[in-house]
Design a protein around this motif. Structure first.
Motif, short mmCIF file in Angstrom:
data_model
loop_
_atom_site.label_atom_id
_atom_site.label_comp_id
_atom_site.label_asym_id
_atom_site.label_seq_id
_atom_site.Cartn_x
_atom_site.Cartn_y
_atom_site.Cartn_z
N ASN A 233 0.75 -1.22 -0.08
CA ASN A 233 -0.07 -0.14 0.09
C ASN A 233 0.85 1.45 0.03
OD1 ASN A 233 -2.96 1.01 0.71
ND2 ASN A 233 -1.62 2.19 1.77
N ILE A 234 0.74 2.01 -0.80
CA ILE A 234 1.43 3.54 -0.94
C ILE A 234 0.47 4.31 -0.23
CG2 ILE A 234 2.47 5.25 -2.46
CD1 ILE A 234 3.58 2.36 -2.68
N ASN A 235 0.89 4.86 0.90
CA ASN A 235 -0.14 5.79 1.78
C ASN A 235 -0.25 7.15 1.11
OD1 ASN A 235 -0.43 3.56 3.75
ND2 ASN A 235 1.42 4.45 4.75
N ARG A 236 0.94 7.72 0.64
CA ARG A 236 0.65 8.91 0.11
C ARG A 236 2.02 9.27 -0.96
NH1 ARG A 236 3.92 12.87 3.10
NH2 ARG A 236 2.39 14.52 2.37
N ILE A 237 1.68 10.09 -1.97
CA ILE A 237 2.87 10.55 -2.92
C ILE A 237 2.46 12.07 -2.80
CG2 ILE A 237 3.65 10.70 -5.14
CD1 ILE A 237 2.90 7.74 -5.58
N GLU A 238 3.61 12.54 -2.30
CA GLU A 238 3.75 14.09 -2.69
C GLU A 238 4.72 14.42 -3.78
OE1 GLU A 238 4.15 16.82 1.05
OE2 GLU A 238 6.30 17.30 -0.30
N LEU A 239 4.27 15.36 -4.76
CA LEU A 239 5.03 15.35 -5.91
C LEU A 239 5.02 16.98 -6.47
CD1 LEU A 239 3.78 14.07 -9.11
CD2 LEU A 239 2.50 13.79 -6.94
N MET A 240 6.05 17.43 -6.61
CA MET A 240 5.99 18.78 -7.13
C MET A 240 6.98 18.80 -8.45
SD MET A 240 6.97 21.03 -3.75
CE MET A 240 6.28 20.96 -2.34
N PRO A 241 6.85 19.98 -9.37
CA PRO A 241 7.91 20.31 -10.23
C PRO A 241 9.02 20.68 -9.79
CG PRO A 241 6.09 21.99 -10.36
CD PRO A 241 5.62 20.84 -9.29
N THR A 242 10.23 20.48 -10.42
CA THR A 242 11.39 21.01 -9.99
C THR A 242 11.58 22.45 -9.81
OG1 THR A 242 12.52 21.02 -12.28
CG2 THR A 242 12.80 19.17 -10.61
N CYS A 243 10.77 23.22 -10.44
CA CYS A 243 10.59 24.41 -10.28
C CYS A 243 9.99 25.22 -9.00
CB CYS A 243 9.94 25.20 -11.49
SG CYS A 243 8.27 24.90 -11.35
N GLN A 244 9.40 24.15 -8.17
CA GLN A 244 8.47 24.38 -6.97
C GLN A 244 9.20 23.90 -5.64
OE1 GLN A 244 4.44 22.76 -6.71
NE2 GLN A 244 3.87 24.78 -5.77
N SER A 245 9.23 24.60 -4.58
CA SER A 245 9.82 24.00 -3.22
C SER A 245 8.71 24.52 -2.33
CB SER A 245 11.12 24.28 -3.31
OG SER A 245 11.76 23.91 -2.11
N PHE A 246 9.44 24.49 -0.92
CA PHE A 246 8.50 24.94 0.11
C PHE A 246 8.71 26.34 0.20
CE2 PHE A 246 8.71 20.41 0.68
CZ PHE A 246 9.96 19.74 0.59
N ALA A 247 7.53 26.79 0.65
CA ALA A 247 7.41 28.22 0.84
C ALA A 247 8.39 28.66 2.16
CB ALA A 247 6.09 28.93 1.21
N PRO A 248 8.90 29.96 1.86
CA PRO A 248 9.63 30.29 3.20
C PRO A 248 8.51 30.94 4.22
CG PRO A 248 9.46 32.08 1.49
CD PRO A 248 8.89 30.74 0.88
N LEU A 249 9.07 30.93 5.40
CA LEU A 249 8.33 31.31 6.49
C LEU A 249 8.40 32.89 6.70
CD1 LEU A 249 9.18 28.76 9.50
CD2 LEU A 249 7.06 28.78 7.83
#
Length: 256
Positions: A233-249
């Protein structure tokens, strides 16, 4: 419901974007498809592309109880067993801050992204449990994990999808039923066109100068999850394009 020699996938929101791409990917790999969408002309085109032997279609709105009951009755009358439910129907509306957002937009997102998904799952799950096999793939979003300005109700609906998926896994342990939440980041489909109520210039500006994920990328993820051995079972997949990353605080400071 009994099982034919071919696996059967029911896909909501199959008229465009992730849903359409997933239907095509699965059908190309031998699956039978039940494609559901409000825009009947779009799924008629999909059926023509895939062939009637491979794709049934139904005009369908996940917000309508009568449509869900009719689907279940149709599957039973054909003695069909569902191997995969792809809860893809969903939308974002608006990008205004919470104090300015349209309450009707919020309600539409809740009714579609949460209530419709829950009702579809509850309608098809008992037969999966009885058959001791089946897979529910929910199309979530990174918005359910990472808040951003204007994401308010949309992000909250996708956070619900993430937690609902995990709780389904907890409830269904030992039944053989698999549950996966696919959480895409920036992806180009009709998503932004819908979000901005048909304003194509606004929608296009979101993707200007970047290479976002495509519906095909998401379909590949769904297919990969569904194609794992039955004990995986694959619980979750989080995927983004390489141009996107986590937002700064972000820290807002008052003027001195």
């Amino acid at each position: 419901m009994t099982q034919s020699s071919r696996k059967l996938a029911v896909i909501t929101g199959a008229s465009s974007g992730f849903g359409r791409a997933t239907a095509i990917k699965l059908a190309q790999n031998g699956w039978q498809i039940v494609a559901l969408a409000r825009r009947v002309d779009r799924i008629e085109s999909l059926q023509k592309e895939l062939g009637e032997a491979n794709c049934q279609i139904k005009g369908f709105d996940v917000r309508q109880d009568a449509d869900i009951r009719a689907l279940v009755d149709s599957l039973k009358s054909q003695d069909l067993s569902v191997d995969l439910l792809v809860n893809n129907a969903g939308l974002a509306l608006g990008l205004d801050s919470a104090d300015k957002a349209d309450l009707n937009d919020w309600q539409t997102m809740i009714d579609t992204n949460i209530t419709g998904l829950v009702k579809m799952t509850r309608a098809l799950l008992p037969d999966m449990v009885a058959a001791k096999k089946g897979h529910i793939v929910n199309i979530g979003s990174i918005a359910g994990t990472y808040p951003y300005p204007g994401g308010n109700a949309y992000g909250a609906t996708k956070a619900f999808v993430a937690q609902f998926s995990l709780n389904l896994r907890a409830d269904l342990a030992g039944t053989g039923i698999r549950v996966t939440n696919i959480e895409p980041g920036l992806a180009e489909s009709e998503f932004s066109l819908v979000r901005f109520h048909g304003d194509k210039n606004k929608a296009d500006s979101i993707y200007a100068g970047v290479e976002p994920l495509t519906p095909t990328d998401i379909a590949e993820s769904v297919f990969w999850c569904a194609n794992q051995p039955a004990h995986v079972n694959i619980n979750r997949i989080e995927l983004m394009p390489t141009c996107q990353s986590f937002a700064p605080l972000t820290i807002s400071k008052e003027d001195a």
